[in-house]
Motif scaffolding. Structure first.
Motif, PDB file in Angstrom:
ATOM      1  N   ALA A 274      -0.461 -12.476  -9.855  1.00  0.00           N
ATOM      2  CA  ALA A 274       0.786 -11.748  -9.620  1.00  0.00           C
ATOM      3  C   ALA A 274       0.882 -10.423 -10.379  1.00  0.00           C
ATOM      4  O   ALA A 274       1.809  -9.660 -10.164  1.00  0.00           O
ATOM      5  N   LYS A 275      -0.073 -10.135 -11.257  1.00  0.00           N
ATOM      6  CA  LYS A 275      -0.050  -8.887 -12.028  1.00  0.00           C
ATOM      7  C   LYS A 275      -0.869  -7.807 -11.327  1.00  0.00           C
ATOM      8  O   LYS A 275      -1.866  -8.096 -10.664  1.00  0.00           O
ATOM      9  N   THR A 276      -0.465  -6.574 -11.532  1.00  0.00           N
ATOM     10  CA  THR A 276      -1.233  -5.459 -10.984  1.00  0.00           C
ATOM     11  C   THR A 276      -2.565  -5.357 -11.718  1.00  0.00           C
ATOM     12  O   THR A 276      -2.693  -5.777 -12.871  1.00  0.00           O
ATOM     13  N   THR A 277      -3.561  -4.793 -11.038  1.00  0.00           N
ATOM     14  CA  THR A 277      -4.882  -4.644 -11.647  1.00  0.00           C
ATOM     15  C   THR A 277      -5.610  -3.443 -11.054  1.00  0.00           C
ATOM     16  O   THR A 277      -5.454  -3.133  -9.878  1.00  0.00           O
ATOM     17  N   LEU A 278      -6.386  -2.803 -11.877  1.00  0.00           N
ATOM     18  CA  LEU A 278      -7.311  -1.767 -11.411  1.00  0.00           C
ATOM     19  C   LEU A 278      -8.750  -2.249 -11.552  1.00  0.00           C
ATOM     20  O   LEU A 278      -9.689  -1.505 -11.322  1.00  0.00           O
ATOM     21  N   GLU A 279      -8.905  -3.525 -11.927  1.00  0.00           N
ATOM     22  CA  GLU A 279     -10.238  -4.133 -11.968  1.00  0.00           C
ATOM     23  C   GLU A 279     -10.654  -4.449 -10.528  1.00  0.00           C
ATOM     24  O   GLU A 279      -9.900  -5.087  -9.791  1.00  0.00           O
ATOM     25  N   PRO A 280     -11.833  -3.998 -10.099  1.00  0.00           N
ATOM     26  CA  PRO A 280     -12.268  -4.305  -8.729  1.00  0.00           C
ATOM     27  C   PRO A 280     -12.291  -5.813  -8.484  1.00  0.00           C
ATOM     28  O   PRO A 280     -12.893  -6.569  -9.238  1.00  0.00           O
TER      29      PRO A 280
ATOM     30  N   GLN B 269       0.820  -1.208   0.000  1.00  0.00           N
ATOM     31  CA  GLN B 269       0.000   0.000   0.000  1.00  0.00           C
ATOM     32  C   GLN B 269       0.858   1.264   0.000  1.00  0.00           C
ATOM     33  O   GLN B 269       1.893   1.336   0.645  1.00  0.00           O
ATOM     34  N   ASN B 270       0.374   2.246  -0.728  1.00  0.00           N
ATOM     35  CA  ASN B 270       1.005   3.552  -0.799  1.00  0.00           C
ATOM     36  C   ASN B 270       0.086   4.538  -0.088  1.00  0.00           C
ATOM     37  O   ASN B 270      -1.133   4.493  -0.282  1.00  0.00           O
ATOM     38  N   LEU B 271       0.638   5.428   0.713  1.00  0.00           N
ATOM     39  CA  LEU B 271      -0.194   6.348   1.488  1.00  0.00           C
ATOM     40  C   LEU B 271      -0.736   7.506   0.664  1.00  0.00           C
ATOM     41  O   LEU B 271      -1.654   8.191   1.100  1.00  0.00           O
ATOM     42  N   PHE B 272      -0.189   7.750  -0.536  1.00  0.00           N
ATOM     43  CA  PHE B 272      -0.558   8.951  -1.271  1.00  0.00           C
ATOM     44  C   PHE B 272      -1.192   8.712  -2.629  1.00  0.00           C
ATOM     45  O   PHE B 272      -1.860   9.590  -3.158  1.00  0.00           O
ATOM     46  N   THR B 273      -0.991   7.556  -3.214  1.00  0.00           N
ATOM     47  CA  THR B 273      -1.521   7.274  -4.540  1.00  0.00           C
ATOM     48  C   THR B 273      -1.639   5.761  -4.695  1.00  0.00           C
ATOM     49  O   THR B 273      -1.282   5.019  -3.793  1.00  0.00           O
TER      50      THR B 273
ATOM     51  N   LYS C 162       2.627 -16.745  -4.780  1.00  0.00           N
ATOM     52  CA  LYS C 162       2.697 -15.480  -5.522  1.00  0.00           C
ATOM     53  C   LYS C 162       2.496 -14.238  -4.668  1.00  0.00           C
ATOM     54  O   LYS C 162       2.523 -13.123  -5.185  1.00  0.00           O
ATOM     55  N   GLY C 163       2.276 -14.411  -3.385  1.00  0.00           N
ATOM     56  CA  GLY C 163       1.963 -13.277  -2.534  1.00  0.00           C
ATOM     57  C   GLY C 163       3.153 -12.409  -2.174  1.00  0.00           C
ATOM     58  O   GLY C 163       4.312 -12.779  -2.405  1.00  0.00           O
ATOM     59  N   HIS C 164       2.850 -11.269  -1.601  1.00  0.00           N
ATOM     60  CA  HIS C 164       3.870 -10.345  -1.093  1.00  0.00           C
ATOM     61  C   HIS C 164       4.770 -11.104  -0.124  1.00  0.00           C
ATOM     62  O   HIS C 164       4.322 -11.991   0.597  1.00  0.00           O
TER      63      HIS C 164
ATOM     64  N   LEU D  10       3.760  -8.013  -4.523  1.00  0.00           N
ATOM     65  CA  LEU D  10       4.866  -7.083  -4.368  1.00  0.00           C
ATOM     66  C   LEU D  10       4.814  -5.935  -5.367  1.00  0.00           C
ATOM     67  O   LEU D  10       5.252  -4.839  -5.089  1.00  0.00           O
ATOM     68  N   ARG D  11       4.247  -6.165  -6.528  1.00  0.00           N
ATOM     69  CA  ARG D  11       4.253  -5.180  -7.611  1.00  0.00           C
ATOM     70  C   ARG D  11       3.234  -4.074  -7.386  1.00  0.00           C
ATOM     71  O   ARG D  11       2.177  -4.286  -6.821  1.00  0.00           O
ATOM     72  N   GLY D  12       3.568  -2.886  -7.872  1.00  0.00           N
ATOM     73  CA  GLY D  12       2.644  -1.766  -7.876  1.00  0.00           C
ATOM     74  C   GLY D  12       2.539  -1.065  -6.532  1.00  0.00           C
ATOM     75  O   GLY D  12       3.103  -1.474  -5.535  1.00  0.00           O
TER      76      GLY D  12
END
Length: 192
Positions: A163-169, A20-24, A107-109, A33-35
């Protein structure tokens, strides 16, 4: 029980877990781990048990209504509550729990995958019965980590790369679900 429910709550996140990122954010899967993961996503997933924050070693049943521990403390059988569902109404089963644990191990963090090295197997013995087997060299807190690991829908992830990043809910089963995603800016949740 009779207290009114509803309203809006807004906050700036001050603590992050996993990626998690606190700003974006550019990823809704905070468990890899990615994104840069969106804060608050952990609220969208049920876990087998939930922590009692006044006693760090105490946990209460959440998706699991009971747990039986073998005499050698290496085998745990979690009995799921009846009627559990994901936000789309599909049933939450022991197969989903087993798939979630084994996927996070593979595949997890690293914060999750590293202690899950002690997980030998997670198997659905019945639709409502999950058996977890640990190695004898497991850490003392490994069973607690397993009990608070998010439960994902195996069917929803079929054909998708965890393992890939996603913006799909991502389909969840927790107390909140995604209401609005404004990538990199804000994220809104609604109470289930």
């Amino acid at each position: 029980v009779d207290a009114p429910k509803g309203g809006v709550f807004s906050q700036q996140v001050v603590q992050g877990i996993y990626n998690q990122n606190l700003f974006t954010y550019d990823n809704l899967n905070i468990y890899i781990l990615r994104g840069s993961g969106a804060a608050g996503m952990e609220l969208t997933f049920a876990t087998l048990m939930a922590r009692a924050w006044d006693d760090m070693d105490a946990m209460y049943g959440y998706a699991a209504q009971s747990v039986r521990v073998s005499a050698d403390r290496l085998t745990y059988r979690f009995r799921l509550r009846p009627g559990l569902t994901f936000h789309d109404g599909s049933p939450l089963t022991a197969e989903d729990c087993a798939w979630s644990l084994m996927t996070l191990k593979e595949k997890g963090h690293l914060y999750i995958a590293t202690p899950l090295r002690a997980l030998i197997e997670a198997v659905a013995e019945a639709p409502d019965l999950l058996r977890v087997t640990l190695s004898p060299d497991r850490g003392r807190t490994t069973p607690l980590l397993i009990a608070e690991t998010p439960i994902f829908s195996k069917a929803w992830w079929a054909g998708r790369d965890f393992a890939k990043t996603t913006l799909e809910p991502i389909l969840g089963s927790g107390p909140y679900k995604l209401a609005k995603v404004d990538a990199g800016q804000t994220i809104s949740f609604e109470r289930v």
